[in-house]
Structures are given as structure tokens and as C-alpha cells.
Design a protein around this motif. Sequence first.
Motif, PDB file in Angstrom:
ATOM      1  N   ARG A  65      25.161  18.892   1.966  1.00 33.28           N
ATOM      2  CA  ARG A  65      25.952  17.986   1.134  1.00 33.28           C
ATOM      3  C   ARG A  65      25.073  17.489  -0.003  1.00 33.28           C
ATOM      4  NH1 ARG A  65      30.328  14.535   4.179  1.00 33.28           N
ATOM      5  NH2 ARG A  65      30.868  15.989   5.815  1.00 33.28           N
ATOM      6  N   GLY A  66      25.688  17.175  -1.121  1.00 34.92           N
ATOM      7  CA  GLY A  66      24.943  16.682  -2.275  1.00 34.92           C
ATOM      8  C   GLY A  66      24.693  17.788  -3.276  1.00 34.92           C
ATOM      9  N   THR A  67      24.102  17.414  -4.412  1.00 36.14           N
ATOM     10  CA  THR A  67      23.872  18.378  -5.492  1.00 36.14           C
ATOM     11  C   THR A  67      22.404  18.703  -5.710  1.00 36.14           C
ATOM     12  OG1 THR A  67      23.795  16.619  -7.145  1.00 36.14           O
ATOM     13  CG2 THR A  67      25.956  17.627  -6.710  1.00 36.14           C
ATOM     14  N   LYS A  68      21.492  17.926  -5.169  1.00 31.75           N
ATOM     15  CA  LYS A  68      20.048  18.149  -5.319  1.00 31.75           C
ATOM     16  C   LYS A  68      19.428  18.362  -3.947  1.00 31.75           C
ATOM     17  CE  LYS A  68      20.341  17.669  -9.703  1.00 31.75           C
ATOM     18  NZ  LYS A  68      20.364  18.852 -10.517  1.00 31.75           N
ATOM     19  N   SER A 125       0.153  18.795   8.738  1.00 33.59           N
ATOM     20  CA  SER A 125       0.142  18.708   7.277  1.00 33.59           C
ATOM     21  C   SER A 125       1.590  18.735   6.786  1.00 33.59           C
ATOM     22  CB  SER A 125      -0.655  19.865   6.674  1.00 33.59           C
ATOM     23  OG  SER A 125      -0.015  21.092   6.918  1.00 33.59           O
ATOM     24  N   TYR A 126       1.791  18.304   5.556  1.00 35.35           N
ATOM     25  CA  TYR A 126       3.143  18.352   4.999  1.00 35.35           C
ATOM     26  C   TYR A 126       3.118  18.719   3.524  1.00 35.35           C
ATOM     27  CZ  TYR A 126       2.368  13.566   3.215  1.00 35.35           C
ATOM     28  OH  TYR A 126       1.872  12.455   2.576  1.00 35.35           O
ATOM     29  N   GLY A 127       4.239  19.254   3.062  1.00 38.71           N
ATOM     30  CA  GLY A 127       4.510  19.509   1.659  1.00 38.71           C
ATOM     31  C   GLY A 127       5.960  19.150   1.400  1.00 38.71           C
ATOM     32  N   VAL A 128       6.195  18.326   0.390  1.00 41.05           N
ATOM     33  CA  VAL A 128       7.549  17.842   0.089  1.00 41.05           C
ATOM     34  C   VAL A 128       7.784  18.027  -1.408  1.00 41.05           C
ATOM     35  CG1 VAL A 128       9.133  15.878   0.238  1.00 41.05           C
ATOM     36  CG2 VAL A 128       7.299  16.132   1.941  1.00 41.05           C
ATOM     37  N   ARG A 129       8.900  18.649  -1.755  1.00 42.54           N
ATOM     38  CA  ARG A 129       9.187  18.910  -3.170  1.00 42.54           C
ATOM     39  C   ARG A 129      10.665  19.172  -3.402  1.00 42.54           C
ATOM     40  NH1 ARG A 129       6.782  23.410  -5.965  1.00 42.54           N
ATOM     41  NH2 ARG A 129       4.904  22.314  -5.429  1.00 42.54           N
ATOM     42  N   TYR A 130      11.078  18.966  -4.651  1.00 36.88           N
ATOM     43  CA  TYR A 130      12.425  19.360  -5.057  1.00 36.88           C
ATOM     44  C   TYR A 130      12.478  20.880  -5.166  1.00 36.88           C
ATOM     45  CZ  TYR A 130      14.492  14.833  -6.083  1.00 36.88           C
ATOM     46  OH  TYR A 130      15.034  13.584  -5.964  1.00 36.88           O
ATOM     47  N   VAL A 131      13.585  21.464  -4.734  1.00 33.98           N
ATOM     48  CA  VAL A 131      13.820  22.904  -4.848  1.00 33.98           C
ATOM     49  C   VAL A 131      15.272  23.121  -5.274  1.00 33.98           C
ATOM     50  CG1 VAL A 131      12.068  23.556  -3.132  1.00 33.98           C
ATOM     51  CG2 VAL A 131      14.423  23.110  -2.391  1.00 33.98           C
ATOM     52  N   ARG A 132      15.553  24.327  -5.759  1.00 36.48           N
ATOM     53  CA  ARG A 132      16.935  24.633  -6.164  1.00 36.48           C
ATOM     54  C   ARG A 132      17.834  24.824  -4.960  1.00 36.48           C
ATOM     55  NH1 ARG A 132      17.186  29.332 -10.022  1.00 36.48           N
ATOM     56  NH2 ARG A 132      19.389  28.904  -9.745  1.00 36.48           N
ATOM     57  N   ARG A 133      17.281  25.429  -3.889  1.00 35.75           N
ATOM     58  CA  ARG A 133      18.073  25.610  -2.674  1.00 35.75           C
ATOM     59  C   ARG A 133      17.128  25.672  -1.479  1.00 35.75           C
ATOM     60  NH1 ARG A 133      20.086  31.824  -2.563  1.00 35.75           N
ATOM     61  NH2 ARG A 133      18.147  32.711  -3.297  1.00 35.75           N
ATOM     62  N   GLY A 156       0.793  -1.211   0.000  1.00 42.44           N
ATOM     63  CA  GLY A 156       0.000   0.000   0.000  1.00 42.44           C
ATOM     64  C   GLY A 156       0.832   1.271   0.000  1.00 42.44           C
ATOM     65  N   LEU A 157       2.077   1.200  -0.439  1.00 45.79           N
ATOM     66  CA  LEU A 157       2.940   2.375  -0.460  1.00 45.79           C
ATOM     67  C   LEU A 157       2.762   3.131  -1.770  1.00 45.79           C
ATOM     68  CD1 LEU A 157       6.212   0.850   1.012  1.00 45.79           C
ATOM     69  CD2 LEU A 157       4.476   2.207   2.184  1.00 45.79           C
ATOM     70  N   PRO A 158       2.868   4.454  -1.727  1.00 42.50           N
ATOM     71  CA  PRO A 158       2.765   5.223  -2.971  1.00 42.50           C
ATOM     72  C   PRO A 158       3.985   4.982  -3.853  1.00 42.50           C
ATOM     73  CG  PRO A 158       3.329   6.654  -1.131  1.00 42.50           C
ATOM     74  CD  PRO A 158       3.070   5.296  -0.555  1.00 42.50           C
ATOM     75  N   PRO A 159       3.871   5.290  -5.144  1.00 40.48           N
ATOM     76  CA  PRO A 159       5.009   5.098  -6.051  1.00 40.48           C
ATOM     77  C   PRO A 159       6.067   6.188  -5.858  1.00 40.48           C
ATOM     78  CG  PRO A 159       3.193   6.092  -7.225  1.00 40.48           C
ATOM     79  CD  PRO A 159       2.682   5.763  -5.843  1.00 40.48           C
ATOM     80  N   PHE A 160       7.266   5.910  -6.322  1.00 41.81           N
ATOM     81  CA  PHE A 160       8.341   6.896  -6.345  1.00 41.81           C
ATOM     82  C   PHE A 160       8.142   7.792  -7.567  1.00 41.81           C
ATOM     83  CE2 PHE A 160      10.366   3.600  -3.805  1.00 41.81           C
ATOM     84  CZ  PHE A 160      11.049   4.332  -2.852  1.00 41.81           C
ATOM     85  N   THR A 161       8.036   9.101  -7.359  1.00 39.97           N
ATOM     86  CA  THR A 161       7.968  10.064  -8.458  1.00 39.97           C
ATOM     87  C   THR A 161       8.745  11.305  -8.030  1.00 39.97           C
ATOM     88  OG1 THR A 161       6.010  11.295  -7.733  1.00 39.97           O
ATOM     89  CG2 THR A 161       5.612   9.280  -9.022  1.00 39.97           C
ATOM     90  N   THR A 162       8.985  12.209  -8.963  1.00 41.34           N
ATOM     91  CA  THR A 162       9.656  13.462  -8.625  1.00 41.34           C
ATOM     92  C   THR A 162       8.657  14.597  -8.402  1.00 41.34           C
ATOM     93  OG1 THR A 162       9.961  13.990 -10.957  1.00 41.34           O
ATOM     94  CG2 THR A 162      11.785  12.854  -9.841  1.00 41.34           C
TER      95      THR A 162
END
Length: 173
Positions: free
Chosen positions: A97-100, A76-84, A32-38
Motif C-alpha cells: 500500500r502507498g506510493t513510495k 547490520s542494517y541498510g535502509v533506503r528509498y527504492v522504486r520497488r 540524541g536521535l539522528p535527524p530525519f533525511t531521505t
Amino acid sequence: MIAPRRSQTGRGVAAMLVALVSLLVVAGVAFGLPPFTTAPKSSPGSGGQAEVFGVATGCHSTFDRFVIRARFATPSYGVRYVRRIIADGSGNPVPLRGTKRIRVVIRNARGHTSGGMNLLPAVRTPLCPNLRQIKTAGDFEGIVTFGLGLRRKTGFRVFRLTGPRRIVVDVAH
């Protein structure tokens, strides 16, 4: 013995990779886990202000995990890729650390006691295959923010667990 041609070997490897990915998707769906997406992910909360009182990390064979523990309510939560990652309140950049970067914003929450004692670590550096570092980027006006430093941009999933209340962020390798 005749050596197999490259094209047959390449097709065999490709077929094996497709089978492995299919197995992982089926296993995730079975649990019942959600899929991996970006894509960005979010969920509403309930029950007033939550107290975020702990985090944990784990390095697994196909993904890295970040877990946030909460009590007294469901934030509540919000999760997303960001530039910084930008620190709440000050607006200063948060080096990781890291590039993303992934930003995790927990709303209707606090990372300190009513007496002002901080409940969250400033930095975690698990050095997992993809998840390199986590920093608390804010605990300001009912919003707790974390920055995740990654080696590369891959899919991620977010879900909740109960008993105790947790928000889980898995980042694929």
C-alpha cells in the motif's frame, strides 16, 4: 478593528512553522536521535548471526515507527528509498500500500528458528498517516528484508536501542 494584511499573516504562519521545526530538531538532538533525511542509512553489526524475532509499529503525532527486535547478536542494517521491493530468493515484486517504498535490509540475521519456525509476520498494515503497510520480503541466506509502503516520500531516521536489541525506523509525516 482593522484586519491584518495577508502578508503579515503569512509571515506569522511561516515564523510559527519555522519555530515548530526548530523545536522538533532541538528535541531530537536533546534525546540524541539522528535527524530525519531521505539519504540511505546503514550500520555494521557484531557478534555473529542475530535472530530477528518480532516487529512492531506505532503511529505518532509527527512520525510513524517500525521496530525490529533481535537477539543473540547485533545485526547490520541498510535502509533506503527504492522504486520497488523485490522478494529475496524469488525476485518477484512485493506489492505494498502507498506510493513510495523503503527497503530495510538486515544482514547477518535470520527470521526463523534453527528448527525452521518462522518468527516474523508476513504483513502488517498499521495505516498510519504515512506508514501504510509493512511486508517481510525475505529471509534468505542470512538476510532478512522488509518493505515499507508509504503514502509520500519524507525524511526518515534509523537508530538502535538496547535491552532488548532493536532497530528503529521512524518515518516523518
